[in-house]
Motif scaffolding. Structure first.
Motif, PDB file in Angstrom:
ATOM      1  N   VAL A   1       0.841  -0.949  -0.044  1.00  0.00           N
ATOM      2  CA  VAL A   1       0.092  -0.093   0.049  1.00  0.00           C
ATOM      3  C   VAL A   1       0.811   1.202  -0.156  1.00  0.00           C
ATOM      4  O   VAL A   1       1.825   1.258   1.017  1.00  0.00           O
ATOM      5  N   VAL A   2       0.693   2.059  -1.123  1.00  0.00           N
ATOM      6  CA  VAL A   2       1.439   3.265  -0.880  1.00  0.00           C
ATOM      7  C   VAL A   2       0.578   4.431  -0.509  1.00  0.00           C
ATOM      8  O   VAL A   2      -0.534   4.858  -0.865  1.00  0.00           O
TER       9      VAL A   2
ATOM     10  N   GLN B   1      -3.052  -2.483  13.450  1.00  0.00           N
ATOM     11  CA  GLN B   1      -3.423  -3.530  14.443  1.00  0.00           C
ATOM     12  C   GLN B   1      -4.960  -4.179  13.853  1.00  0.00           C
ATOM     13  O   GLN B   1      -5.314  -5.208  13.883  1.00  0.00           O
ATOM     14  N   ILE B   2      -5.927  -3.077  13.438  1.00  0.00           N
ATOM     15  CA  ILE B   2      -7.010  -3.474  13.001  1.00  0.00           C
ATOM     16  C   ILE B   2      -6.972  -4.248  11.606  1.00  0.00           C
ATOM     17  O   ILE B   2      -7.894  -5.332  11.247  1.00  0.00           O
ATOM     18  N   ALA B   3      -6.227  -3.619  10.708  1.00  0.00           N
ATOM     19  CA  ALA B   3      -5.893  -4.314   9.506  1.00  0.00           C
ATOM     20  C   ALA B   3      -5.379  -5.650   9.463  1.00  0.00           C
ATOM     21  O   ALA B   3      -5.526  -6.648   8.988  1.00  0.00           O
ATOM     22  N   ILE B   4      -4.525  -6.262  10.530  1.00  0.00           N
ATOM     23  CA  ILE B   4      -3.959  -7.503  10.974  1.00  0.00           C
ATOM     24  C   ILE B   4      -5.364  -8.352  11.484  1.00  0.00           C
ATOM     25  O   ILE B   4      -5.484  -9.248  10.708  1.00  0.00           O
TER      26      ILE B   4
ATOM     27  N   ALA C   1      -6.510  -7.075   4.249  1.00  0.00           N
ATOM     28  CA  ALA C   1      -5.681  -6.170   5.360  1.00  0.00           C
ATOM     29  C   ALA C   1      -5.298  -4.942   4.561  1.00  0.00           C
ATOM     30  O   ALA C   1      -5.426  -3.909   4.968  1.00  0.00           O
ATOM     31  N   ALA C   2      -4.801  -4.891   3.172  1.00  0.00           N
ATOM     32  CA  ALA C   2      -4.720  -3.510   2.567  1.00  0.00           C
ATOM     33  C   ALA C   2      -5.908  -2.880   2.157  1.00  0.00           C
ATOM     34  O   ALA C   2      -5.674  -1.454   2.395  1.00  0.00           O
ATOM     35  N   LEU C   3      -7.060  -3.478   2.032  1.00  0.00           N
ATOM     36  CA  LEU C   3      -7.999  -2.860   1.940  1.00  0.00           C
ATOM     37  C   LEU C   3      -8.654  -2.024   3.036  1.00  0.00           C
ATOM     38  O   LEU C   3      -9.133  -0.827   3.335  1.00  0.00           O
ATOM     39  N   THR C   4      -8.153  -2.571   4.087  1.00  0.00           N
ATOM     40  CA  THR C   4      -8.577  -2.062   5.321  1.00  0.00           C
ATOM     41  C   THR C   4      -7.723  -0.873   5.967  1.00  0.00           C
ATOM     42  O   THR C   4      -8.333   0.167   6.413  1.00  0.00           O
ATOM     43  N   VAL C   5      -6.422  -1.109   5.541  1.00  0.00           N
ATOM     44  CA  VAL C   5      -5.687   0.253   5.616  1.00  0.00           C
ATOM     45  C   VAL C   5      -6.315   1.339   4.756  1.00  0.00           C
ATOM     46  O   VAL C   5      -6.434   2.414   5.177  1.00  0.00           O
ATOM     47  N   TYR C   6      -6.704   1.097   3.605  1.00  0.00           N
ATOM     48  CA  TYR C   6      -7.339   2.217   2.776  1.00  0.00           C
ATOM     49  C   TYR C   6      -8.490   2.549   3.364  1.00  0.00           C
ATOM     50  O   TYR C   6      -8.714   3.886   3.620  1.00  0.00           O
ATOM     51  N   ASP C   7      -9.312   1.791   3.936  1.00  0.00           N
ATOM     52  CA  ASP C   7     -10.708   2.232   4.406  1.00  0.00           C
ATOM     53  C   ASP C   7     -10.369   3.198   5.681  1.00  0.00           C
ATOM     54  O   ASP C   7     -10.901   4.273   5.832  1.00  0.00           O
ATOM     55  N   MET C   8      -9.409   2.773   6.479  1.00  0.00           N
ATOM     56  CA  MET C   8      -9.212   3.533   7.675  1.00  0.00           C
ATOM     57  C   MET C   8      -8.254   4.819   7.326  1.00  0.00           C
ATOM     58  O   MET C   8      -8.560   5.687   8.265  1.00  0.00           O
ATOM     59  N   CYS C   9      -7.765   5.109   6.383  1.00  0.00           N
ATOM     60  CA  CYS C   9      -7.049   6.234   5.872  1.00  0.00           C
ATOM     61  C   CYS C   9      -7.384   7.034   4.961  1.00  0.00           C
ATOM     62  O   CYS C   9      -7.166   8.100   4.744  1.00  0.00           O
ATOM     63  N   LYS C  10      -8.719   6.598   4.328  1.00  0.00           N
ATOM     64  CA  LYS C  10      -9.565   7.454   3.048  1.00  0.00           C
ATOM     65  C   LYS C  10     -10.039   8.768   3.647  1.00  0.00           C
ATOM     66  O   LYS C  10      -9.786   9.762   2.730  1.00  0.00           O
ATOM     67  N   ALA C  11     -10.108   8.846   4.899  1.00  0.00           N
ATOM     68  CA  ALA C  11     -10.672  10.464   5.348  1.00  0.00           C
ATOM     69  C   ALA C  11      -9.340  11.314   5.242  1.00  0.00           C
ATOM     70  O   ALA C  11      -9.547  12.684   5.191  1.00  0.00           O
ATOM     71  N   MET C  12      -8.004  10.695   5.324  1.00  0.00           N
ATOM     72  CA  MET C  12      -6.840  11.584   5.278  1.00  0.00           C
ATOM     73  C   MET C  12      -6.573  11.848   3.682  1.00  0.00           C
ATOM     74  O   MET C  12      -5.864  13.053   3.455  1.00  0.00           O
ATOM     75  N   SER C  13      -6.957  10.880   2.822  1.00  0.00           N
ATOM     76  CA  SER C  13      -6.445  11.152   1.453  1.00  0.00           C
ATOM     77  C   SER C  13      -7.202  10.011   0.737  1.00  0.00           C
ATOM     78  O   SER C  13      -7.042   8.776   1.097  1.00  0.00           O
TER      79      SER C  13
ATOM     80  N   ASP D   1      -5.688   9.349  -2.066  1.00  0.00           N
ATOM     81  CA  ASP D   1      -4.552   9.088  -3.113  1.00  0.00           C
ATOM     82  C   ASP D   1      -3.883   7.815  -2.653  1.00  0.00           C
ATOM     83  O   ASP D   1      -2.741   7.598  -3.070  1.00  0.00           O
ATOM     84  N   ILE D   2      -4.518   6.973  -1.763  1.00  0.00           N
ATOM     85  CA  ILE D   2      -3.932   5.907  -1.456  1.00  0.00           C
ATOM     86  C   ILE D   2      -3.749   4.818  -2.742  1.00  0.00           C
ATOM     87  O   ILE D   2      -4.931   4.540  -3.129  1.00  0.00           O
ATOM     88  N   VAL D   3      -2.842   4.093  -2.816  1.00  0.00           N
ATOM     89  CA  VAL D   3      -2.690   3.129  -4.022  1.00  0.00           C
ATOM     90  C   VAL D   3      -2.309   1.787  -3.553  1.00  0.00           C
ATOM     91  O   VAL D   3      -1.471   1.618  -2.561  1.00  0.00           O
ATOM     92  N   ILE D   4      -3.229   0.676  -3.551  1.00  0.00           N
ATOM     93  CA  ILE D   4      -2.771  -0.647  -3.488  1.00  0.00           C
ATOM     94  C   ILE D   4      -2.106  -1.150  -4.697  1.00  0.00           C
ATOM     95  O   ILE D   4      -2.609  -1.493  -5.626  1.00  0.00           O
ATOM     96  N   SER D   5      -0.787  -1.243  -4.525  1.00  0.00           N
ATOM     97  CA  SER D   5      -0.077  -1.441  -5.632  1.00  0.00           C
ATOM     98  C   SER D   5       0.153  -2.655  -6.397  1.00  0.00           C
ATOM     99  O   SER D   5       0.324  -2.992  -7.458  1.00  0.00           O
ATOM    100  N   GLU D   6       0.403  -3.611  -5.408  1.00  0.00           N
ATOM    101  CA  GLU D   6       0.232  -4.917  -5.937  1.00  0.00           C
ATOM    102  C   GLU D   6      -0.190  -5.980  -4.788  1.00  0.00           C
ATOM    103  O   GLU D   6      -0.221  -5.770  -3.739  1.00  0.00           O
ATOM    104  N   THR D   7      -0.545  -7.215  -5.107  1.00  0.00           N
ATOM    105  CA  THR D   7      -0.875  -8.264  -4.304  1.00  0.00           C
ATOM    106  C   THR D   7      -0.192  -9.438  -4.993  1.00  0.00           C
ATOM    107  O   THR D   7      -0.691  -9.532  -6.378  1.00  0.00           O
ATOM    108  N   ARG D   8       0.788 -10.227  -4.401  1.00  0.00           N
ATOM    109  CA  ARG D   8       1.096 -11.501  -5.153  1.00  0.00           C
ATOM    110  C   ARG D   8       1.677 -12.528  -4.062  1.00  0.00           C
ATOM    111  O   ARG D   8       1.736 -12.301  -2.868  1.00  0.00           O
ATOM    112  N   LEU D   9       1.819 -13.553  -4.684  1.00  0.00           N
ATOM    113  CA  LEU D   9       1.978 -14.800  -3.698  1.00  0.00           C
ATOM    114  C   LEU D   9       3.318 -14.685  -3.851  1.00  0.00           C
ATOM    115  O   LEU D   9       4.300 -14.648  -5.043  1.00  0.00           O
TER     116      LEU D   9
END
Length: 156
Positions: free
Chosen positions: A32-33, A56-59, A121-133, A135-143
């Motif tokens: 997550v950028v 912690q919530i994202a975990i 977990a990445a989407l949770t970080v986005y959700d919890m931070c979107k009020a600040m911006s 411009d958050i980017v989930i740049s990759e998810t990979r095995l």
């Protein structure tokens, strides 16, 4: 070969009844950028918001999601995980690196569980931070790694 189709080309769950039970592990990663206006709120390696500790919530969200993978992905076997661990850290570029490790002793692997855990977990970080911006980017998810099945995979 597409494994989720039967001989007639219809969707089908993979039959694992003849497979051997082995210990299987998978590690997936999401990155997550965060823009500078969000990074400014970092304190002691975490972000505190009115909703609580972001990492912690994202975990917790990642672990919960990994446990529900069979309900979310069509034709995915429902699995009772032996273990699931989600870690969150900042790398040298100040990106949020989320890793989810899922483990089971079973006839089928846990790649999807690890990928779902890291993704949620990445989407949770986005959700919890979107009020600040926004411009958050989930740049990759990979095995990153899987072991215990027909063939092991390890990526750098």
């Amino acid at each position: 070969m597409i494994t989720h189709l039967d001989k007639q080309g219809n969707p089908a769950m993979v039959d694992v009844s003849e497979k051997q039970v082995t210990k299987r592990t998978a590690v997936a990663q999401s990155i997550v950028v965060l823009p500078e206006e969000v990074l400014q709120h970092l304190t002691d390696g975490d972000l505190q918001t009115k909703k609580g500790s972001v990492f912690q919530i994202a975990i917790i969200a990642g672990i919960m999601a990994a446990k529900k993978t069979g309900e979310l992905i069509p034709l995915c076997h429902p699995l009772g995980l032996d273990n699931c661990k989600v870690t969150i850290a900042l790398n040298h570029k100040h990106e949020v690196v989320i890793e989810c490790t899922a483990t089971i002793t079973a006839k089928t692997g846990v790649e999807m569980e690890a990928l779902v855990g890291a993704s949620i977990a990445a989407l949770t970080v986005y959700d919890m931070c979107k009020a600040m911006s926004h411009d958050i980017v989930i740049s990759e998810t990979r095995l990153l790694e899987k072991t215990g099945g027909k063939r092991d995979v390890k990526r750098a």
